[in-house]
Motif scaffolding. Structure first.
Motif, mmCIF file in Angstrom:
data_model
loop_
_atom_site.group_PDB
_atom_site.id
_atom_site.type_symbol
_atom_site.label_atom_id
_atom_site.label_comp_id
_atom_site.label_asym_id
_atom_site.label_seq_id
_atom_site.Cartn_x
_atom_site.Cartn_y
_atom_site.Cartn_z
ATOM 1 N N MET A 1 0.845 -1.181 0.000
ATOM 2 C CA MET A 1 0.000 0.000 0.000
ATOM 3 C C MET A 1 0.886 1.239 0.000
ATOM 4 N N ALA A 2 0.563 2.174 -0.861
ATOM 5 C CA ALA A 2 1.280 3.444 -0.903
ATOM 6 C C ALA A 2 0.797 4.332 0.236
ATOM 7 N N GLU A 3 1.712 5.112 0.758
ATOM 8 C CA GLU A 3 1.368 6.078 1.800
ATOM 9 C C GLU A 3 1.912 7.428 1.391
ATOM 10 N N GLU A 4 1.240 8.480 1.838
ATOM 11 C CA GLU A 4 1.704 9.835 1.605
ATOM 12 C C GLU A 4 1.613 10.587 2.931
ATOM 13 N N ILE A 5 2.422 11.619 3.068
ATOM 14 C CA ILE A 5 2.436 12.417 4.296
ATOM 15 C C ILE A 5 2.051 13.847 3.971
ATOM 16 N N ALA A 6 1.210 14.416 4.808
ATOM 17 C CA ALA A 6 0.884 15.840 4.774
ATOM 18 C C ALA A 6 1.285 16.415 6.129
ATOM 19 N N THR A 7 1.967 17.547 6.122
ATOM 20 C CA THR A 7 2.317 18.221 7.370
ATOM 21 C C THR A 7 1.589 19.560 7.376
ATOM 22 N N LEU A 8 0.731 19.740 8.381
ATOM 23 C CA LEU A 8 -0.183 20.875 8.404
ATOM 24 C C LEU A 8 -0.208 21.543 9.771
ATOM 25 N N GLY A 9 -0.261 22.855 9.764
ATOM 26 C CA GLY A 9 -0.422 23.620 10.992
ATOM 27 C C GLY A 9 -1.653 24.494 10.882
ATOM 28 N N GLY A 10 -2.608 24.248 11.747
ATOM 29 C CA GLY A 10 -3.859 25.016 11.729
ATOM 30 C C GLY A 10 -4.225 25.476 13.127
ATOM 31 N N GLY A 11 -3.240 25.976 13.865
ATOM 32 C CA GLY A 11 -3.477 26.377 15.246
ATOM 33 C C GLY A 11 -3.042 25.266 16.178
ATOM 34 N N CYS A 12 -3.767 25.083 17.233
ATOM 35 C CA CYS A 12 -3.449 24.063 18.229
ATOM 36 C C CYS A 12 -3.457 22.675 17.595
ATOM 37 N N PHE A 13 -2.370 21.937 17.786
ATOM 38 C CA PHE A 13 -2.302 20.613 17.153
ATOM 39 C C PHE A 13 -3.306 19.640 17.731
ATOM 40 N N TRP A 14 -3.758 19.848 18.949
ATOM 41 C CA TRP A 14 -4.784 18.961 19.510
ATOM 42 C C TRP A 14 -6.036 18.992 18.644
ATOM 43 N N CYS A 15 -6.421 20.201 18.203
ATOM 44 C CA CYS A 15 -7.625 20.358 17.375
ATOM 45 C C CYS A 15 -7.454 19.687 16.020
ATOM 46 N N THR A 16 -6.338 19.963 15.377
ATOM 47 C CA THR A 16 -6.099 19.437 14.039
ATOM 48 C C THR A 16 -6.007 17.915 14.076
ATOM 49 N N GLU A 17 -5.309 17.388 15.067
ATOM 50 C CA GLU A 17 -5.183 15.944 15.211
ATOM 51 C C GLU A 17 -6.549 15.297 15.415
ATOM 52 N N ALA A 18 -7.396 15.893 16.249
ATOM 53 C CA ALA A 18 -8.709 15.321 16.558
ATOM 54 C C ALA A 18 -9.564 15.181 15.302
ATOM 55 N N VAL A 19 -9.467 16.140 14.393
ATOM 56 C CA VAL A 19 -10.216 16.076 13.142
ATOM 57 C C VAL A 19 -9.666 14.972 12.239
ATOM 58 N N PHE A 20 -8.373 15.007 11.970
ATOM 59 C CA PHE A 20 -7.799 14.061 11.008
ATOM 60 C C PHE A 20 -7.814 12.619 11.518
ATOM 61 N N ASP A 21 -7.813 12.427 12.823
ATOM 62 C CA ASP A 21 -7.921 11.074 13.371
ATOM 63 C C ASP A 21 -9.200 10.373 12.922
ATOM 64 N N GLN A 22 -10.228 11.148 12.585
ATOM 65 C CA GLN A 22 -11.532 10.579 12.272
ATOM 66 C C GLN A 22 -11.809 10.454 10.775
ATOM 67 N N LEU A 23 -10.884 10.910 9.951
ATOM 68 C CA LEU A 23 -11.102 10.952 8.511
ATOM 69 C C LEU A 23 -10.708 9.634 7.849
ATOM 70 N N GLU A 24 -11.642 9.059 7.095
ATOM 71 C CA GLU A 24 -11.383 7.820 6.364
ATOM 72 C C GLU A 24 -10.201 8.017 5.424
ATOM 73 N N GLY A 25 -9.298 7.050 5.402
ATOM 74 C CA GLY A 25 -8.113 7.125 4.571
ATOM 75 C C GLY A 25 -6.880 7.597 5.310
ATOM 76 N N VAL A 26 -7.075 8.170 6.495
ATOM 77 C CA VAL A 26 -5.939 8.590 7.324
ATOM 78 C C VAL A 26 -5.462 7.385 8.121
ATOM 79 N N LEU A 27 -4.171 7.122 8.035
ATOM 80 C CA LEU A 27 -3.575 5.963 8.693
ATOM 81 C C LEU A 27 -2.971 6.310 10.046
ATOM 82 N N ASP A 28 -2.458 7.532 10.187
ATOM 83 C CA ASP A 28 -1.802 7.937 11.429
ATOM 84 C C ASP A 28 -1.725 9.456 11.482
#
Length: 180
Positions: free
Chosen positions: A1-28
């Motif tokens: 399986m291919a993987e890709e990385i996105a590095t994003l800053g949208g304020g507090c990382f707790w908030c950004t992490e909480a959103v992406f943790d729930q998105l289908e297709g996100v592995l980590d």
């Protein structure tokens, strides 16, 4: 399986992490620091605002299930990209809106997405999100990882993160991981 990385800053990382943790297709999703001058910074270092680092998340995703453009769509839908060095009450360069790209293709797509959002007038003010090559990423301390998942009743989580996650869930109900 291919993987890709996105590095994003949208304020507090707790908030950004909480959103992406729930998105289908996100592995980590890993919260951390990037973009500054200090090697191996600590959270205390970051909070001084003098390191140059931003709070970011490193999102590993499956590009066959989730495109980079879709990752950026979620990113722009879940933070305010028009406020320089600020997200709500979090103020300082460490809270800047940033897309740290891992390839020329990612940089091109990021610039296109910003141009499209600007042309469509999605935001009432200009987008100030920086698009820069991904620098060294430093994972944040363990207690920052999965913060919202482990501390959903904490004050900041209730007041700031829960409403953001609820908005994301409504807007992307068809893109949530199973069981979310």
């Amino acid at each position: 399986m291919a993987e890709e990385i996105a590095t994003l800053g949208g304020g507090c990382f707790w908030c950004t992490e909480a959103v992406f943790d729930q998105l289908e297709g996100v592995l980590d999703v890993v919260s951390g620091y990037a973009g500054g001058r200090t090697a191996n910074p600590s959270y205390d270092d970051i909070c001084t605002g003098t390191t140059g680092h931003a709070e970011v998340v490193r999102v590993t995703f499956d590009p066959e299930r989730l495109s980079y453009r879709d990752v950026l769509s979620v990113f722009f839908a879940t933070h305010d990209p028009t406020t320089p060095n600020r997200q709500g009450a979090d103020v300082g360069t460490q809270y800047r809106s940033t897309i740290m790209t891992h390839s020329e293709e990612q940089a091109r797509v990021a610039r296109e997405v910003i141009a499209d959002l600007t042309k469509e007038g999605v935001f009432d003010a200009p987008i100030v999100t920086e698009v820069v090559p991904a620098p060294t990423f430093y994972p944040a301390e363990d207690y920052h990882q999965e913060y919202f998942a482990r501390n959903p009743r904490a004050g900041y989580c209730q007041v700031v993160i829960s409403p953001k996650v609820a908005k994301f869930r409504r807007a992307y109900a068809d893109r949530l991981k199973v069981g979310v």
